[in-house]
Enzyme design. Structure first.
Site, short mmCIF file in Angstrom:
data_model
loop_
_atom_site.label_atom_id
_atom_site.label_comp_id
_atom_site.label_asym_id
_atom_site.label_seq_id
_atom_site.Cartn_x
_atom_site.Cartn_y
_atom_site.Cartn_z
CG ASP A 1 -5.07 5.74 12.70
OD1 ASP A 1 -5.99 5.88 11.68
OD2 ASP A 1 -5.42 6.74 13.48
CG ASP B 1 -0.16 7.96 11.02
OD1 ASP B 1 0.99 7.90 11.37
OD2 ASP B 1 -1.00 8.56 11.69
CG HIS C 1 -5.24 9.33 9.25
ND1 HIS C 1 -5.82 9.24 10.50
CD2 HIS C 1 -3.85 9.38 9.18
CE1 HIS C 1 -4.70 8.98 11.16
NE2 HIS C 1 -3.43 8.95 10.50
CG ASP D 1 -9.42 7.07 6.43
OD1 ASP D 1 -9.04 7.90 6.80
OD2 ASP D 1 -9.18 6.06 7.02
CB CYS E 1 -10.56 5.30 11.44
SG CYS E 1 -10.93 6.72 10.41
N1 GLY Z 1 -8.48 13.62 8.38
C1 GLY Z 1 -9.73 13.29 9.07
C2 GLY Z 1 -10.88 14.26 8.92
O1 GLY Z 1 -11.12 14.95 8.08
O2 GLY Z 1 -11.41 14.49 9.95
#
Ligand code: GLY
Length: 375
Positions: A108, A195, A244, A246, A350
């Site tokens: 992150d 991030d 995020h 990923d 992560c």
């Molecule tokens: N952003 C990460 C998830 O889908 O939980």
């Protein structure tokens, strides 16, 4: 031990040196303008804050240690952060919050681009000092690798001007999805914010998820900071909590990406991938209906894999459909138990940050197609 070299241009070239996070002292941070974004409406975390129960920390650390051992057994060098006591207040001239978060997910905060590791200007106040857990490693890399570029993006002030007030009042999932599609997020454009886990590194191109934790100014800053790169903005309208990239859009090897089928990359933004012979396939469904207790993330951590090289990948051990899909796509799959670690900051990707992958800065997108570039 081999000399220390910091260098990584993507998430799939052969991994040689990596940071794996730790769960010690992790807290559930108190509510603040940005964190309501991350906590789903029906989450068991509402109203809770403070240190996580010790037995959950121990189980998460056992899984993190096992991941580190698994990588070391394959000849990959592993470093670990130095957790600080996260159950402390953060007080700056601009804000005050009563606890921090943790250092399970180095992805992150640390963005590795070539010879550089850049600490991201994150939007959560509780994460303002998270970089301190990585400071001993950065200092060591600086001493051991004369070409290492140790960088820090401008520290954000995170005053109330950085957030839309009342953004989460009475917000339904439908309204969240409408706002995601309209690129209307809790973070404003007051100052650059991103991030590191919102940035997908593909050689000369950096694809940034525009969402709750990364704004346009953050991407503009990245473009100026990396003038030899091409920075792109992408977004995923089906994600009610776009934080995020990923668990949404994950390259597996050159030319192949898995996309969360509920968070499809819009047609206009797919053109640059299709125009450069990249195939985007739907990720397999998650094996679980719910995330584990006290978890920020969705069940789509199933696709949050750590790639060892173009033929080898670590995936969560209980994610049977994702394991099968990776196998069908020709990978040797290393199953790694990780669901106890999920609540501490996410999945296998992560929980890691690249230090060294063999390979150079490839141009995977020689046909630049308008529609995504940041100027
Ligand atoms: N952003 C990460 C998830 O889908 O939980």
């Amino acid at each position: 031990m081999a000399a220390t070299t910091i260098c990584s241009w993507n998430d799939f070239d052969p991994l040689q040196h990596v940071i794996v996070g730790r769960a010690d002292h992790t807290c559930i941070p108190p509510s603040e303008p940005a964190t309501e974004a991350k906590v789903p409406k029906d989450s068991d975390m509402h109203g809770l804050w403070g240190p996580r129960p010790l037995e959950t920390v121990e189980r998460a650390n056992a899984e993190l240690d096992n991941l580190a051992n698994t990588l070391e057994q394959r000849g990959i060098r592993v470093d670990r952060p130095t957790p600080i006591q996260w159950n402390q207040a953060v007080i700056t001239p601009d804000f005050h919050t009563t606890a921090m978060f943790g250092c399970m997910p180095p992805r992150d905060v640390l963005l590795t681009v070539g010879r550089e590791i850049l600490c991201a200007p994150m939007s959560f106040r509780c994460r303002y000092f998270e970089y301190l857990a990585y400071h001993p490693l950065m200092q060591r890399y600086f001493d051991e690798d004369p070409l290492f570029r140790w960088e820090q993006a401008p520290r954000p002030r995170l005053t109330d001007a950085s957030y839309q007030s009342g953004y989460f009042d009475e917000i339904t999932i439908e309204e969240r999805l409408r706002r995601t599609a309209a690129l209307d997020f809790v973070t404003t454009e007051h100052e650059p914010l991103f991030d590191a886990a919102d940035i997908l590194r593909l050689g000369q191109d950096l694809f940034c998820q525009h969402g709750l934790t990364t704004n346009r100014r953050g991407m503009q800053w990245l473009q100026r900071h990396f003038p030899d790169h091409r920075v792109h903005s992408v977004n995923f309208p089906g994600d009610p909590y776009p934080i995020h990239i990923d668990a949404t859009f994950v390259p597996l090897r050159p030319g192949l990406i898995i996309n969360n089928p509920q968070r499809r990359l819009p047609d206009e933004q797919r053109k640059i991938f299709a125009g450069n012979d990249w195939q985007i396939v739907n990720a397999a469904p998650p094996a679980h209906q719910q995330p584990p207790p006290l978890c920020y993330s969705s069940v789509w951590l199933s696709m949050n894999v750590l790639i060892i090289d173009h033929k080898t990948v670590c995936a969560e051990a209980s994610e049977v459909y994702q394991l099968e899909q990776l196998d069908r796509l020709g990978f040797e799959v290393i199953p790694v138990p990780f669901r106890h670690a999920y609540p501490f900051g996410g999945g296998l990707h992560c929980a890691t940050a690249d230090v060294l992958r063999r390979g150079g800065c490839d141009d995977f997108f020689p046909n630049q197609i308008p529609g995504t570039r940041i100027n």
